[in-house]
Design a protein around this motif. Structure first.
Motif, PDB file in Angstrom:
ATOM      1  N   MET A   1       8.754 -14.756  -7.251  1.00 39.08           N
ATOM      2  CA  MET A   1       7.846 -13.623  -7.185  1.00 39.08           C
ATOM      3  C   MET A   1       8.533 -12.510  -6.401  1.00 39.08           C
ATOM      4  SD  MET A   1       3.855 -13.312  -5.914  1.00 39.08           S
ATOM      5  CE  MET A   1       4.050 -14.456  -4.582  1.00 39.08           C
ATOM      6  N   PHE A   2       8.194 -11.267  -6.763  1.00 34.79           N
ATOM      7  CA  PHE A   2       8.751 -10.090  -6.118  1.00 34.79           C
ATOM      8  C   PHE A   2       7.618  -9.193  -5.641  1.00 34.79           C
ATOM      9  CE2 PHE A   2      11.952 -11.744  -8.837  1.00 34.79           C
ATOM     10  CZ  PHE A   2      13.135 -11.532  -8.159  1.00 34.79           C
ATOM     11  N   ALA A   3       7.913  -8.381  -4.647  1.00 37.12           N
ATOM     12  CA  ALA A   3       6.940  -7.419  -4.142  1.00 37.12           C
ATOM     13  C   ALA A   3       7.590  -6.046  -4.082  1.00 37.12           C
ATOM     14  CB  ALA A   3       6.452  -7.824  -2.756  1.00 37.12           C
ATOM     15  N   VAL A   4       6.789  -5.036  -4.373  1.00 37.00           N
ATOM     16  CA  VAL A   4       7.208  -3.648  -4.202  1.00 37.00           C
ATOM     17  C   VAL A   4       6.376  -3.096  -3.052  1.00 37.00           C
ATOM     18  CG1 VAL A   4       7.333  -1.355  -5.224  1.00 37.00           C
ATOM     19  CG2 VAL A   4       7.790  -3.376  -6.638  1.00 37.00           C
ATOM     20  N   ILE A   5       7.065  -2.637  -2.024  1.00 42.00           N
ATOM     21  CA  ILE A   5       6.401  -2.083  -0.844  1.00 42.00           C
ATOM     22  C   ILE A   5       6.617  -0.574  -0.865  1.00 42.00           C
ATOM     23  CG2 ILE A   5       6.269  -2.082   1.673  1.00 42.00           C
ATOM     24  CD1 ILE A   5       7.665  -4.907   1.498  1.00 42.00           C
ATOM     25  N   PHE A   6       5.524   0.150  -0.964  1.00 42.55           N
ATOM     26  CA  PHE A   6       5.549   1.613  -1.009  1.00 42.55           C
ATOM     27  C   PHE A   6       4.943   2.115   0.288  1.00 42.55           C
ATOM     28  CE2 PHE A   6       3.316   5.606  -1.919  1.00 42.55           C
ATOM     29  CZ  PHE A   6       4.328   6.353  -2.500  1.00 42.55           C
ATOM     30  N   ARG A   7       5.759   2.794   1.109  1.00 44.46           N
ATOM     31  CA  ARG A   7       5.282   3.356   2.377  1.00 44.46           C
ATOM     32  C   ARG A   7       5.424   4.864   2.293  1.00 44.46           C
ATOM     33  NH1 ARG A   7       9.051   0.761   6.494  1.00 44.46           N
ATOM     34  NH2 ARG A   7       8.320   2.580   7.587  1.00 44.46           N
ATOM     35  N   ALA A   8       4.363   5.589   2.673  1.00 44.59           N
ATOM     36  CA  ALA A   8       4.390   7.039   2.508  1.00 44.59           C
ATOM     37  C   ALA A   8       3.680   7.774   3.624  1.00 44.59           C
ATOM     38  CB  ALA A   8       3.746   7.409   1.174  1.00 44.59           C
ATOM     39  N   LYS A   9       4.121   9.000   3.820  1.00 43.41           N
ATOM     40  CA  LYS A   9       3.372   9.966   4.622  1.00 43.41           C
ATOM     41  C   LYS A   9       2.635  10.816   3.605  1.00 43.41           C
ATOM     42  CE  LYS A   9       3.668  13.576   8.047  1.00 43.41           C
ATOM     43  NZ  LYS A   9       4.538  14.453   8.825  1.00 43.41           N
ATOM     44  N   THR A  10       1.317  10.848   3.709  1.00 40.54           N
ATOM     45  CA  THR A  10       0.512  11.505   2.686  1.00 40.54           C
ATOM     46  C   THR A  10       0.602  13.022   2.771  1.00 40.54           C
ATOM     47  OG1 THR A  10      -1.452  11.409   4.077  1.00 40.54           O
ATOM     48  CG2 THR A  10      -1.120   9.600   2.519  1.00 40.54           C
ATOM     49  N   GLY A  11       0.387  13.642   1.616  1.00 44.24           N
ATOM     50  CA  GLY A  11       0.261  15.089   1.498  1.00 44.24           C
ATOM     51  C   GLY A  11      -1.171  15.384   1.098  1.00 44.24           C
ATOM     52  N   VAL A  12      -1.345  16.211   0.083  1.00 46.88           N
ATOM     53  CA  VAL A  12      -2.673  16.570  -0.408  1.00 46.88           C
ATOM     54  C   VAL A  12      -3.087  15.550  -1.464  1.00 46.88           C
ATOM     55  CG1 VAL A  12      -4.038  18.323  -1.595  1.00 46.88           C
ATOM     56  CG2 VAL A  12      -2.240  19.008   0.009  1.00 46.88           C
ATOM     57  N   GLN A  13      -4.064  14.732  -1.142  1.00 46.72           N
ATOM     58  CA  GLN A  13      -4.536  13.721  -2.082  1.00 46.72           C
ATOM     59  C   GLN A  13      -5.914  14.139  -2.592  1.00 46.72           C
ATOM     60  OE1 GLN A  13      -3.959   9.971  -0.025  1.00 46.72           O
ATOM     61  NE2 GLN A  13      -1.873   9.893  -0.792  1.00 46.72           N
ATOM     62  N   ASP A  14      -5.889  14.843  -3.707  1.00 49.36           N
ATOM     63  CA  ASP A  14      -7.085  15.431  -4.294  1.00 49.36           C
ATOM     64  C   ASP A  14      -7.735  14.494  -5.319  1.00 49.36           C
ATOM     65  OD1 ASP A  14      -5.189  15.524  -6.309  1.00 49.36           O
ATOM     66  OD2 ASP A  14      -4.999  17.707  -6.286  1.00 49.36           O
ATOM     67  N   ARG A  15      -8.691  15.024  -6.054  1.00 50.97           N
ATOM     68  CA  ARG A  15      -9.390  14.236  -7.075  1.00 50.97           C
ATOM     69  C   ARG A  15      -8.420  13.733  -8.151  1.00 50.97           C
ATOM     70  NH1 ARG A  15     -14.071  16.405 -11.110  1.00 50.97           N
ATOM     71  NH2 ARG A  15     -14.259  14.486 -12.277  1.00 50.97           N
ATOM     72  N   GLN A  16      -7.475  14.577  -8.529  1.00 59.99           N
ATOM     73  CA  GLN A  16      -6.481  14.189  -9.526  1.00 59.99           C
ATOM     74  C   GLN A  16      -5.684  12.972  -9.038  1.00 59.99           C
ATOM     75  OE1 GLN A  16      -3.346  17.036 -10.270  1.00 59.99           O
ATOM     76  NE2 GLN A  16      -3.005  16.281 -12.341  1.00 59.99           N
ATOM     77  N   TYR A  17      -5.398  12.932  -7.745  1.00 55.07           N
ATOM     78  CA  TYR A  17      -4.696  11.790  -7.161  1.00 55.07           C
ATOM     79  C   TYR A  17      -5.514  10.509  -7.357  1.00 55.07           C
ATOM     80  CZ  TYR A  17      -3.152   8.480  -3.622  1.00 55.07           C
ATOM     81  OH  TYR A  17      -2.739   7.340  -2.986  1.00 55.07           O
ATOM     82  N   SER A  18      -6.789  10.564  -7.011  1.00 56.62           N
ATOM     83  CA  SER A  18      -7.652   9.384  -7.140  1.00 56.62           C
ATOM     84  C   SER A  18      -7.728   8.901  -8.585  1.00 56.62           C
ATOM     85  CB  SER A  18      -9.057   9.692  -6.634  1.00 56.62           C
ATOM     86  OG  SER A  18      -9.017  10.039  -5.274  1.00 56.62           O
ATOM     87  N   GLU A  19      -7.834   9.838  -9.514  1.00 55.89           N
ATOM     88  CA  GLU A  19      -7.880   9.480 -10.934  1.00 55.89           C
ATOM     89  C   GLU A  19      -6.571   8.852 -11.390  1.00 55.89           C
ATOM     90  OE1 GLU A  19      -8.902  13.226 -12.700  1.00 55.89           O
ATOM     91  OE2 GLU A  19     -11.003  13.084 -12.060  1.00 55.89           O
ATOM     92  N   MET A  20      -5.448   9.424 -10.948  1.00 58.40           N
ATOM     93  CA  MET A  20      -4.140   8.899 -11.343  1.00 58.40           C
ATOM     94  C   MET A  20      -3.900   7.510 -10.771  1.00 58.40           C
ATOM     95  SD  MET A  20      -1.389   9.482 -13.138  1.00 58.40           S
ATOM     96  CE  MET A  20      -1.015  11.213 -13.359  1.00 58.40           C
ATOM     97  N   VAL A  21      -4.346   7.278  -9.546  1.00 60.45           N
ATOM     98  CA  VAL A  21      -4.199   5.952  -8.937  1.00 60.45           C
ATOM     99  C   VAL A  21      -4.894   4.901  -9.798  1.00 60.45           C
ATOM    100  CG1 VAL A  21      -4.900   4.516  -6.981  1.00 60.45           C
ATOM    101  CG2 VAL A  21      -3.819   6.720  -6.569  1.00 60.45           C
TER     102      VAL A  21
END
Length: 97
Positions: A1-21
């Motif tokens: 099994m493998f894992a992808v770890i995504f670590r980020a400093k957030t920017g502008v997370q708008d409605r489009q962001y939520s929909e894309m997620v």
């Protein structure tokens, strides 16, 4: 099994962001065999960990055209910075699951 770890400093997370997620999450599970996905945001920091059966599944997911669009938006506005790590899970154990 493998894992992808995504670590980020957030920017502008708008409605489009939520929909894309939501779209990206469904795509990862339905088309590329993602086994599990967990994301947490605290202040300006976000961490997301996804689990996969193979590196090939991760590569196919990474190269998906819809995922490429999401990555572009991520770099342009949703994240100030990010790091991605792909790791192999060597051992796993649980308590009371």
């Amino acid at each position: 099994m493998f894992a992808v770890i995504f670590r980020a400093k957030t920017g502008v997370q708008d409605r489009q962001y939520s929909e894309m997620v939501a779209v990206m999450r469904d795509l990862a599970f339905d088309k590329y065999g993602c086994l599990d996905f967990i994301a947490v945001t605290e202040g300006e920091q976000e961490i997301a960990i996804s689990y996969w059966a193979s590196e090939d599944d991760i590569q196919r997911w990474h190269k998906d055209s819809q995922h490429a669009i999401a990555q572009q938006f991520g770099r342009e506005k949703w994240y100030a910075s990010y790091t991605v790590q792909v790791v192999e899970v060597k051992r796993q154990y649980s308590f009371n699951e």
